[in-house]
Design an enzyme around this catalytic site. Structure first.
Site, PDB file in Angstrom:
ATOM      1  CB  SER A 304      -0.958  -0.045   1.201  1.00  0.00           C
ATOM      2  OG  SER A 304      -1.925   0.966   1.120  1.00  0.00           O
ATOM      3  CG  ASP A 315       7.832   5.110 -11.677  1.00  0.00           C
ATOM      4  OD1 ASP A 315       8.512   4.060 -11.678  1.00  0.00           O
ATOM      5  OD2 ASP A 315       6.608   5.124 -11.890  1.00  0.00           O
ATOM      6  CE  LYS A 329      -4.999  -1.951   0.196  1.00  0.00           C
ATOM      7  NZ  LYS A 329      -5.319  -0.520   0.389  1.00  0.00           N
TER       8      LYS A 329
END
Length: 444
Positions: A304, A315, A329
């Site tokens: 999460s 990224d 998740k």
């Protein structure tokens, strides 16, 4: 008033039906349910629920408790959606608010429900659960000798709570162990310290984030300030942020923690059923570690909010990820209060996406450098967890193939921690070649 009651009652038709399906009228009710399901008229289905509800109230062998019937119906409907949507009655809602504030009573276990049993997502550091040796992936079958099967998650959690210094016995099912384990734990006030830190070798700052509650970002800033005081900038090789076995928490804290290491740019986006529901969250506050190299540790228990942070830093080429694939998740639960005394609904309303547009749901994040731990023989059969893709009724991946979970074991002694030492080596410019999946340069 009647219309509102029908809407509430109709939220869990399936559960209401199971109360009478084996009775003399079971075949007729099933036929009626199938007929209603084939119709687009929702009110017909609500009428069916009303008929079943009245039959239960009139004919059940003992006089039922009407509020309990309604709550059971709501629980049945919401729990059928996915593993993370749930209804919280008023007490459960208050308990959740205490948990996210960072202080509450209990044993210190992050849990979910799987196949009727309570499954441990992760024990919280320095709590009765972690001290007793409870592990990620353990199944709690009994609480004080009473079976968990048949309880809701909230009911099971309520039974594990109690007065400070009182004891409770948990019966644990652990993969690889033929016999159940009986563990006696003493309840404590759980004060979650979401961030811990220390310096390593006079040149590296180590920061462990255990959860994302209301105190996490402020605690992180204090950790960075403490490390900066202990290690001069010219000697500081970089930072390790350890997110292993961190089950997540608040979305806003994931965004602000990511912002601590990013100058600018998107952290995460959430996309719901309708395109106009897309939300984007961007970095704010600047890079507090002033561009120093950063390594993030993840594993099968990182879920999460942990995955949001790892995905954003990866990224933006701000961090190298080391460890094993994360949990996967990638869904957002919106808390919807239902009015005074009625509790709240935690409803899955969106998937979240990393800045590059990747969904993590049921796939997880793969590290740049995969490092698996040496696991003690007695734990080898239970160190891999299934991850989100292995949970019954999970929200499917938005695109691509689903991936199972990975190793979640972290050695209790840092000297045995291969992933941690790999992180130290990367920051010091030493080649890492143990279990390397893909080599990545440390960002500058």
């Amino acid at each position: 008033m009647r219309k509102n009651w029908l809407f509430l009652a109709g939220t869990a038709t399936g559960v209401g039906l199971t109360l009478l399906v084996n009775g003399s009228d079971g075949g007729q009710l099933v036929a009626r349910a199938k007929a209603a399901a084939g119709m687009a008229d929702t009110y017909s289905q609500l009428n069916l629920f009303g008929a079943v509800f009245e039959r239960v109230r009139a004919d059940y062998v003992e006089k039922p408790n009407d509020p309990a019937l309604i709550e059971g119906a709501i629980n049945g409907m919401v729990s059928s959606l996915d593993p993370h949507s749930r209804y919280m009655n008023d007490k459960s809602w208050r308990d959740m608010q205490e948990t996210t504030s960072g202080e509450f009573g209990g044993l210190g276990i992050e849990v979910t429900m799987e196949e009727g049993l309570v499954k441990v997502v992760a024990p919280i550091d320095d709590t009765p659960a972690s001290k007793a040796g409870i592990l990620s992936g353990d199944l709690i079958a009994k609480i004080d000798g009473d079976a968990v099967q048949g309880l809701t998650l909230e009911q099971a959690v309520a039974r594990m709570k109690g007065g400070v210094d009182t004891k409770t016995k948990l019966t644990i099912l652990r993969k690889g162990k033929e016999a159940p384990l009986d563990l006696t734990l003493t309840r404590e006030i759980i004060r979650v310290r979401p961030v811990r830190y220390h310096t390593e070798g006079g040149d590296i700052g180590y920061i462990r984030i255990t959860s994302f509650n209301e105190q996490t970002t402020e605690s992180l800033r204090k950790a960075i300030a403490g490390i900066s005081k202990d290690i001069p900038q010219e000697k500081l090789a970089g930072y390790v942020v350890d997110l292993r076995n961190n089950p997540g928490g608040l979305l806003d804290q994931a965004v602000s923690v990511s912002s601590t290491f990013l100058q600018r740019g998107e952290v995460v986006s959430t996309r719901g059923r309708n395109p106009d529901e897309t939300q984007r969250f961007t970095a704010r506050g600047g890079d507090l570690i002033k561009g120093k190299p950063l390594v993030v540790l993840i594993n099968g228990g990182s879920a999460s909010a942990s995955e949001i942070v790892a995905g954003a830093l990866h990224d933006h080429k701000r961090a190298t990820l080391i460890g094993t694939r994360s949990f996967g998740k990638g869904s957002v639960q919106t808390i919807i209060p239902l009015g005074a005394g009625n509790g709240a609904l935690a409803l899955t309303t969106a998937r979240y996406y990393t800045p590059s547009g990747r969904s993590i749901q049921a796939q997880g994040i793969a590290p740049d450098v995969e490092v698996k731990q040496d696991v003690p023989d007695e734990l080898k059969d239970r160190t891999d967890i299934k991850g989100e893709a292995g949970m019954r009724g999970h929200l499917s991946a938005a695109e691509g193939s689903e991936q199972t979970g990975s190793q979640s074991y972290v050695p209790p002694d840092e000297k045995d921690d291969k992933a941690l030492h790999a992180a130290f080596n990367v920051l010091r410019g030493v080649t890492v070649n143990a279990d390397v999946r893909a080599k990545a340069a440390v960002p500058n």
